[in-house]
Design a protein around this motif. Structure first.
Motif, PDB file in Angstrom:
ATOM      1  N   GLU A   1       0.895  -1.092   0.123  1.00  0.00           N
ATOM      2  CA  GLU A   1      -0.045  -0.042  -0.107  1.00  0.00           C
ATOM      3  C   GLU A   1       1.069   1.064   0.025  1.00  0.00           C
ATOM      4  O   GLU A   1       0.622   2.343  -0.759  1.00  0.00           O
ATOM      5  CB  GLU A   1      -0.772  -0.116   1.267  1.00  0.00           C
ATOM      6  N   LEU A   2       1.824   1.137   0.718  1.00  0.00           N
ATOM      7  CA  LEU A   2       2.854   2.300   0.961  1.00  0.00           C
ATOM      8  C   LEU A   2       3.398   2.550  -0.462  1.00  0.00           C
ATOM      9  O   LEU A   2       3.493   3.804  -0.863  1.00  0.00           O
ATOM     10  CB  LEU A   2       3.744   2.241   1.902  1.00  0.00           C
ATOM     11  N   ARG A   3       3.815   1.772  -1.206  1.00  0.00           N
ATOM     12  CA  ARG A   3       4.617   1.695  -2.504  1.00  0.00           C
ATOM     13  C   ARG A   3       3.832   2.538  -3.362  1.00  0.00           C
ATOM     14  O   ARG A   3       4.039   3.139  -4.416  1.00  0.00           O
ATOM     15  CB  ARG A   3       5.173   0.459  -2.924  1.00  0.00           C
ATOM     16  N   ALA A   4       2.375   2.056  -3.535  1.00  0.00           N
ATOM     17  CA  ALA A   4       1.341   2.572  -4.157  1.00  0.00           C
ATOM     18  C   ALA A   4       1.183   4.055  -3.857  1.00  0.00           C
ATOM     19  O   ALA A   4       0.985   4.984  -4.568  1.00  0.00           O
ATOM     20  CB  ALA A   4       0.049   1.968  -4.211  1.00  0.00           C
ATOM     21  N   VAL A   5       1.311   4.490  -2.645  1.00  0.00           N
ATOM     22  CA  VAL A   5       1.358   6.117  -2.425  1.00  0.00           C
ATOM     23  C   VAL A   5       2.378   6.699  -2.939  1.00  0.00           C
ATOM     24  O   VAL A   5       2.367   7.890  -3.577  1.00  0.00           O
ATOM     25  CB  VAL A   5       1.135   6.052  -0.839  1.00  0.00           C
ATOM     26  N   LEU A   6       3.516   5.994  -2.283  1.00  0.00           N
ATOM     27  CA  LEU A   6       4.840   6.819  -3.079  1.00  0.00           C
ATOM     28  C   LEU A   6       4.702   6.920  -4.228  1.00  0.00           C
ATOM     29  O   LEU A   6       5.451   7.853  -5.076  1.00  0.00           O
ATOM     30  CB  LEU A   6       5.990   5.917  -2.418  1.00  0.00           C
ATOM     31  N   ALA A   7       4.486   5.915  -5.415  1.00  0.00           N
ATOM     32  CA  ALA A   7       4.314   5.962  -6.820  1.00  0.00           C
ATOM     33  C   ALA A   7       5.548   6.656  -7.284  1.00  0.00           C
ATOM     34  O   ALA A   7       5.517   7.389  -8.166  1.00  0.00           O
ATOM     35  CB  ALA A   7       3.191   6.830  -7.036  1.00  0.00           C
ATOM     36  N   GLU A   8       6.556   5.867  -7.061  1.00  0.00           N
ATOM     37  CA  GLU A   8       7.903   6.344  -7.673  1.00  0.00           C
ATOM     38  C   GLU A   8       8.753   4.931  -7.985  1.00  0.00           C
ATOM     39  O   GLU A   8       9.510   4.529  -6.812  1.00  0.00           O
ATOM     40  CB  GLU A   8       8.631   7.303  -6.618  1.00  0.00           C
ATOM     41  N   PRO A   9       8.557   4.365  -9.139  1.00  0.00           N
ATOM     42  CA  PRO A   9       9.090   3.137  -9.241  1.00  0.00           C
ATOM     43  C   PRO A   9      10.761   3.042  -9.182  1.00  0.00           C
ATOM     44  O   PRO A   9      11.360   2.195  -8.686  1.00  0.00           O
ATOM     45  CB  PRO A   9       8.771   2.653 -10.913  1.00  0.00           C
ATOM     46  N   SER A  10      11.253   4.168  -9.314  1.00  0.00           N
ATOM     47  CA  SER A  10      12.865   4.372  -9.381  1.00  0.00           C
ATOM     48  C   SER A  10      13.180   4.337  -7.921  1.00  0.00           C
ATOM     49  O   SER A  10      14.557   4.227  -7.508  1.00  0.00           O
ATOM     50  CB  SER A  10      13.542   5.415 -10.003  1.00  0.00           C
ATOM     51  N   VAL A  11      12.435   4.460  -6.847  1.00  0.00           N
ATOM     52  CA  VAL A  11      12.906   4.357  -5.195  1.00  0.00           C
ATOM     53  C   VAL A  11      12.370   3.287  -4.865  1.00  0.00           C
ATOM     54  O   VAL A  11      11.384   2.786  -4.721  1.00  0.00           O
ATOM     55  CB  VAL A  11      11.936   5.677  -4.708  1.00  0.00           C
ATOM     56  N   SER A  12      13.499   2.630  -4.287  1.00  0.00           N
ATOM     57  CA  SER A  12      13.257   1.464  -3.592  1.00  0.00           C
ATOM     58  C   SER A  12      12.924   1.479  -2.122  1.00  0.00           C
ATOM     59  O   SER A  12      13.323   2.455  -1.386  1.00  0.00           O
ATOM     60  CB  SER A  12      14.474   0.506  -3.755  1.00  0.00           C
TER      61      SER A  12
END
Length: 456
Positions: A342-353
């Motif tokens: 869910e957090l990765r979807a919020v951050l929405a930045e594929p280049s950021v791990s």
């Protein structure tokens, strides 16, 4: 002959009750002795406290074992044996303290100064006072020769204050679980209110928000700042950090969280907002609670905060990497992997791990506010703190309880009593505890232990 023995047994006088005032004074004295040992973390030097407690227990005929993970990072484990008809009861406290800035104190933070009925010192509230009381409980059980049906274990633990993924509690449970395995445990994490010369309320910590450290990493092509750079990692990192700051995780009501908020919201308009946390207007009521009391609002949803940013070494050079430390606190029972998705979807930045830095723990539910432990505590409170309600409590702060709860131990937080004006001093200046509070608190822990562990 058997009938005669029965008559003698019935006629025998009951064992004298402990001298509670004397036990309270002894708990305060041991707390003062521990405060005078500087175990500020870093570096800790918890071996000082572990050796001191070990020697004090040895003088009472109680053997203790020192467990060292590295250097002076040392815990003490001591055990009173029961007959094995029930699984052990574990008393946990930690001997490390946060550092103290002497310039902000009116007394020596490691002097254990007593004035105006208050004991001052780093660790007075968090949580060497608990170590002092638990030590006295172990000593009194030994002196009185109480027959136990379950082992009673005392763990004076190192390194709780660091919060690091590889902290000492993780090492202890990985390497010395046989010495710690228990059915129930008493730990810090709740809140006991000292008011008008007595324990006024007992908030029993049944759950805490899970401490989760994350690292966000952006990588790009280094080069001169004078030339536009499409994959500048500082820019790439700044975008999800900005999205994180604007994100309000969804309202997640639970009976424990709502009950805790309502029990803590004693004044208007907070009290009215808390009353609306169920029903149609619950979401707007939660937003109102968070605005009026950020601490209580944090109990109603997951939270995240960016805390450290690292990037670059020169103003005219685009670096090849940028990092952000993010600390999140998850509600009890929350699945970490689902949350990270869910957090990765919020951050929405594929280049950021996004990397999780903690130990691999399963979702941990709240401890039940029922059963033998809670009933024993209520009975003990009726004697040691008459009239004080015992209420279930969800804490926004974290302890090492999660490490033991993940192993199946039912861990409850039962803190030494503090006044409201002293509550926030635990990690601040002039940390202190009312000296008079040691007597009912030590009595409470002793009675709780006796009711849970003594043989019929």
């Amino acid at each position: 002959m058997r009938a005669g023995l029965l008559v003698l047994a019935l006629a025998a006088p009951a064992a004298a009750a402990p001298d509670w005032s004397a036990l309270g004074r002894d708990a305060a004295q041991m707390t003062a002795e521990l405060i005078r040992l500087d175990t500020s973390n870093p570096p800790g030097n918890e071996v000082l406290a572990a050796e001191h407690l070990k020697a004090a227990l040895a003088a009472e005929g109680i053997d203790g074992v020192l467990l060292t993970s590295t250097g002076t990072r040392t815990s003490l484990v001591a055990r009173l044996k029961g007959d094995g008809t029930a699984r052990p009861l574990l008393h946990i406290c930690h001997t490390d303290v946060v550092p103290a800035d002497r310039a902000g104190w009116t007394v020596d933070p490691f002097g254990a100064v007593e004035k105006d009925g208050l004991l001052y010192g780093r660790g007075a509230a968090d949580i060497k006072s608990m170590c002092g009381a638990q030590f006295v409980v172990m000593r009194e059980l030994k002196r009185s020769g109480v027959r136990l049906r379950r082992d009673v274990i005392f763990l004076a633990q190192a390194d709780e204050e660091s919060g690091e993924p590889d902290r000492h509690a993780v090492w202890l449970t990985a390497h010395h679980w046989d010495a710690l395995d228990a059915e129930y445990a008493v730990n810090e994490g709740g809140f006991s209110l000292w008011k008008d010369g007595g324990i006024n309320r007992l908030d029993l910590q049944c759950a805490e928000k899970r401490y989760v450290d994350l690292k966000l990493v952006a990588r790009g092509t280094p080069g001169p700042a004078s030339i536009p750079n499409a994959d500048n990692p500082v820019h790439a990192l700044a975008r999800p950090v900005a999205r994180l700051s604007a994100w309000t995780p969804p309202f997640e009501p639970s009976e424990l969280a709502v009950g805790t908020v309502r029990s803590q919201a004693g004044v208007e308009p907070l009290k009215t907002a808390a009353a609306g946390l169920t029903g149609k207007g619950a979401k707007s009521a939660a937003a109102r609670v968070a605005k009026l009391s950020p601490e209580l609002g944090a109990l109603l949803r997951d939270t995240c905060a960016a805390t450290v940013l690292k990037a670059g070494y020169k103003s005219n050079v685009v670096p090849g990497e940028a990092e952000a430390a993010v600390n999140c606190r998850l509600l009890p029972g929350r699945d970490l992997n689902v949350f990270l998705d869910e957090l990765r979807a919020v951050l929405a930045e594929p280049s950021v791990s996004v990397k999780y830095l903690g130990p691999p723990l399963d979702a941990i539910p709240a401890m039940p506010f029922e059963g033998p432990f809670v009933e024993a505590l209520k009975a003990a409170a009726a004697e040691a703190a008459p009239g004080a309600p015992v209420t279930p409590f969800l804490s926004p702060w974290s302890t090492d309880a999660e490490v033991f709860r993940s192993r199946g131990v039912k861990v409850y937080g039962l803190d030494p009593p503090l006044r409201l004006e002293d509550k926030e001093r635990a990690h601040g200046n002039d940390e202190r505890i009312p000296v008079a509070a040691f007597t009912p608190y030590t009595r409470l822990l002793y009675l709780l232990t006796h009711k849970l562990a003594a043989a019929p």
